[in-house]
Design a protein around this motif. Structure first.
Motif, PDB file in Angstrom:
ATOM      1  N   ASP A  29       0.734  -1.219  -0.064  1.00 60.12           N
ATOM      2  CA  ASP A  29      -0.100  -0.121   0.177  1.00 60.12           C
ATOM      3  C   ASP A  29       1.052   1.245  -0.148  1.00 60.12           C
ATOM      4  N   ARG A  30       0.484   2.452  -0.124  1.00 59.94           N
ATOM      5  CA  ARG A  30       1.072   3.517   0.019  1.00 59.94           C
ATOM      6  C   ARG A  30       1.987   3.813   1.168  1.00 59.94           C
ATOM      7  N   ARG A  31       1.704   3.287   2.285  1.00 56.07           N
ATOM      8  CA  ARG A  31       2.665   3.327   3.469  1.00 56.07           C
ATOM      9  C   ARG A  31       3.788   2.037   3.569  1.00 56.07           C
ATOM     10  N   LEU A  32       3.866   1.273   2.331  1.00 63.44           N
ATOM     11  CA  LEU A  32       4.747   0.215   2.224  1.00 63.44           C
ATOM     12  C   LEU A  32       4.616  -0.869   3.082  1.00 63.44           C
ATOM     13  N   THR A  33       3.366  -0.956   3.350  1.00 63.59           N
ATOM     14  CA  THR A  33       2.721  -2.266   4.271  1.00 63.59           C
ATOM     15  C   THR A  33       2.257  -3.250   3.258  1.00 63.59           C
ATOM     16  N   GLY A  88       0.931  -7.557   6.315  1.00 62.70           N
ATOM     17  CA  GLY A  88       1.112  -6.791   7.420  1.00 62.70           C
ATOM     18  C   GLY A  88       2.484  -6.313   7.702  1.00 62.70           C
ATOM     19  N   ALA A  89       3.490  -6.781   7.088  1.00 62.21           N
ATOM     20  CA  ALA A  89       4.992  -6.446   7.400  1.00 62.21           C
ATOM     21  C   ALA A  89       5.103  -5.150   6.752  1.00 62.21           C
ATOM     22  N   ARG A  90       6.060  -4.401   7.104  1.00 56.05           N
ATOM     23  CA  ARG A  90       6.533  -3.069   6.644  1.00 56.05           C
ATOM     24  C   ARG A  90       7.929  -3.129   6.066  1.00 56.05           C
ATOM     25  N   VAL A  91       7.822  -2.442   4.960  1.00 55.12           N
ATOM     26  CA  VAL A  91       9.295  -2.395   4.054  1.00 55.12           C
ATOM     27  C   VAL A  91       9.784  -0.862   4.223  1.00 55.12           C
ATOM     28  N   GLU A  92      10.941  -0.902   3.839  1.00 53.86           N
ATOM     29  CA  GLU A  92      11.664   0.660   3.546  1.00 53.86           C
ATOM     30  C   GLU A  92      12.347   0.196   2.321  1.00 53.86           C
TER      31      GLU A  92
END
Length: 128
Positions: A75-79, A117-121
């Motif tokens: 998604d837009r939040r990198l989730t 559910g994981a977040r990436v950068e």
């Protein structure tokens, strides 16, 4: 949280758990933001070194690919919204909330701990 990347290289940092905690994996990354780079994607390759980020993108296909791939919709939040493995010759339906798509060799994302559910950068190389 708008992001403007350019075609080039960088690093993908996968955060452990859904809370965005410590880094679980750091992976070499290719960034494809231009129409030409996104259209070419992984076509014609026999292997992938790390991952490929397509941005903007909400869906992919594997027509003309030689290898099965893992696909993560972000998604837009990198989730991570969803992770799928696609064999060559398939059409992946677009995900309504997806803004970016990650591609990697089949099985790689599970090893990185990349799951919904994981977040990436994304860290782009400064030279680009």
């Amino acid at each position: 949280m708008g992001r403007r990347w350019r075609d080039g290289r960088g690093r993908l940092i996968v955060r452990a758990g859904s809370g965005g905690g410590q880094a679980a994996a750091t992976v070499p990354l290719e960034i494809a933001t231009s129409y030409r780079a996104r259209t070419k994607g992984l076509l014609g390759r026999d292997a992938v070194d790390g991952a490929l980020l397509l941005s903007p993108a909400s869906g992919v296909h594997t027509f003309g690919m030689r290898i099965p791939i893992d696909v993560a919709y972000l998604d837009r939040r990198l989730t991570v919204i969803a992770v799928r493995t696609m064999r060559p010759g398939r059409l992946g339906l677009p995900r309504p909330r997806a803004r970016h798509v990650l591609e990697a060799e089949a099985g790689a994302m599970a090893g990185w701990g990349l799951r919904p559910g994981a977040r990436v950068e994304v860290e782009a190389d400064p030279g680009r």
